[in-house]
Scaffold this active site. Structure first.
Site, PDB file in Angstrom:
ATOM      1  N   LYS A 226       0.068   4.297  -0.341  1.00  0.00           N
ATOM      2  CA  LYS A 226      -0.603   5.466   0.256  1.00  0.00           C
ATOM      3  C   LYS A 226      -0.383   6.708  -0.623  1.00  0.00           C
ATOM      4  O   LYS A 226      -0.372   6.600  -1.857  1.00  0.00           O
ATOM      5  CB  LYS A 226      -0.126   5.656   1.699  1.00  0.00           C
TER       6      LYS A 226
ATOM      7  N   GLY B 169       2.499   2.507  11.031  1.00  0.00           N
ATOM      8  CA  GLY B 169       3.439   3.605  10.894  1.00  0.00           C
ATOM      9  C   GLY B 169       4.150   3.995  12.172  1.00  0.00           C
ATOM     10  O   GLY B 169       4.839   5.010  12.220  1.00  0.00           O
TER      11      GLY B 169
ATOM     12  N   SER C  60       3.235  -1.975  10.403  1.00  0.00           N
ATOM     13  CA  SER C  60       4.696  -2.007  10.548  1.00  0.00           C
ATOM     14  C   SER C  60       5.287  -3.367  10.173  1.00  0.00           C
ATOM     15  O   SER C  60       6.199  -3.874  10.833  1.00  0.00           O
ATOM     16  CB  SER C  60       5.102  -1.610  11.981  1.00  0.00           C
TER      17      SER C  60
ATOM     18  N   GLU D 182      -6.853   4.855   8.359  1.00  0.00           N
ATOM     19  CA  GLU D 182      -6.666   6.262   7.998  1.00  0.00           C
ATOM     20  C   GLU D 182      -7.910   6.815   7.328  1.00  0.00           C
ATOM     21  O   GLU D 182      -8.267   7.992   7.513  1.00  0.00           O
ATOM     22  CB  GLU D 182      -5.434   6.393   7.098  1.00  0.00           C
TER      23      GLU D 182
ATOM     24  N   ASN E 279       0.859  -1.187   0.000  1.00  0.00           N
ATOM     25  CA  ASN E 279       0.000   0.000   0.000  1.00  0.00           C
ATOM     26  C   ASN E 279       0.896   1.238   0.000  1.00  0.00           C
ATOM     27  O   ASN E 279       1.479   1.590   1.017  1.00  0.00           O
ATOM     28  CB  ASN E 279      -0.910  -0.011   1.231  1.00  0.00           C
TER      29      ASN E 279
ATOM     30  N   GLU F  76      -5.368  -4.814  10.886  1.00  0.00           N
ATOM     31  CA  GLU F  76      -4.359  -3.789  11.071  1.00  0.00           C
ATOM     32  C   GLU F  76      -4.596  -3.058  12.390  1.00  0.00           C
ATOM     33  O   GLU F  76      -5.396  -2.120  12.446  1.00  0.00           O
ATOM     34  CB  GLU F  76      -4.401  -2.774   9.921  1.00  0.00           C
TER      35      GLU F  76
ATOM     36  N   HIS G 268      -9.454   1.250   5.479  1.00  0.00           N
ATOM     37  CA  HIS G 268      -8.185   1.447   6.176  1.00  0.00           C
ATOM     38  C   HIS G 268      -8.403   2.426   7.332  1.00  0.00           C
ATOM     39  O   HIS G 268      -9.213   3.345   7.235  1.00  0.00           O
ATOM     40  CB  HIS G 268      -7.132   1.983   5.210  1.00  0.00           C
TER      41      HIS G 268
END
Length: 252
Positions: free
Chosen positions: A11, A173, A212, A97, A9, A167, A95
């Site tokens: 992003k 991250g 990660s 985010e 991904n 996730e 996701h």
């Protein structure tokens, strides 16, 4: 036996020339992948040029999001039909985010999943808990709520076409990563819920781990029984690290 799936991904990273260079490096560095599947998810602006670079390479294209309508007055959105035209096979949905910054709800995700499936694409549904929720012992409660909100009203055939990506938000991250045992615990619970809803077909659904993921931890994660691959963020932006993840050692 579920065929492992590794998805990069990217992003919001990469101009078209940068994306093309990364795609070429991954394409050229990829050895035999007969026993696993690989996909990359470039930004929308780079999907077409990445598709051209990949050509006939055994690397699938994924999109990072999609709208639930095939067309309409939705400024700034991209429909599943548009993604299908570009050659995408997968679409990442939900996701953390997207949930955090753009207010995506489980009900909205169910509409997106239906639309993606209708366009003959494969959704990758992301679920995961925050650090506060984990510390409160609510991990499985949160994951079950997200799964039920996005999937429970779908028919069994539709659910069977979904890939799930666990996730944990606290690992995305941050450099932190769930231990293989923590990942397996949640993955096993996800599979148990799916089994309760659609029966033995749940055994064929792939459940990816994300958060990660690095060359240093992929082998240990892939040893676990219900970890069927990875959704890779930062480590997918460098061909060398992503290729090492793709080339994880076989499960024992």
């Amino acid at each position: 036996m579920r065929r492992p799936l590794i998805v990069g991904n990217w992003k919001m990273h990469g101009t078209r020339p940068q994306a093309a260079a990364l795609a070429a490096a991954i394409r050229d560095g990829l050895t035999s992948v007969e026993d696993r599947e690989v996909a990359v998810a470039p930004p929308f602006t780079a999907i077409e040029c990445v598709a051209h670079v990949l050509g006939d390479a055994p690397i699938a294209l994924a999109a990072q999001n999609a709208h639930w309508e095939k067309e309409g007055a939705f400024t700034g959105e991209v429909s599943p039909l548009m993604l299908q035209e570009l050659g995408c096979r997968y679409v990442i949905l939900g996701h953390s985010e997207r949930r955090q910054y753009f207010g995506e709800s489980d009900a909205m995700l169910q509409r997106k999943i239906r639309a993606v499936l209708h366009a003959a694409l494969r959704p990758i549904l992301c679920v995961g808990e925050t650090l506060a929720e984990r510390e409160q012992g609510r991990t499985l409660e949160v994951i079950q709520r997200q799964l039920e909100g996005a999937l429970l009203d779908l028919d069994p055939v539709a659910i069977g076409a979904v890939t799930v990506a666990y996730e944990p938000v606290w690992a995305i991250g941050t450099g932190k990563v769930a231990t293989p045992q923590q990942a397996q615990e949640v993955h096993a619970a996800i599979r148990a819920w799916l089994h309760a809803w659609i029966g033995v077909a749940a055994n064929d659904i792939r459940i990816l781990y994300g958060g990660s993921v690095k060359p240093e931890n992929i082998d240990d994660l892939m040893v676990e029984k219900d970890v069927d691959g990875a959704l890779v963020g930062g480590a997918s932006l460098q061909a060398e690290s992503f290729l090492r993840i793709v080339q994880f050692r076989h499960r024992q």
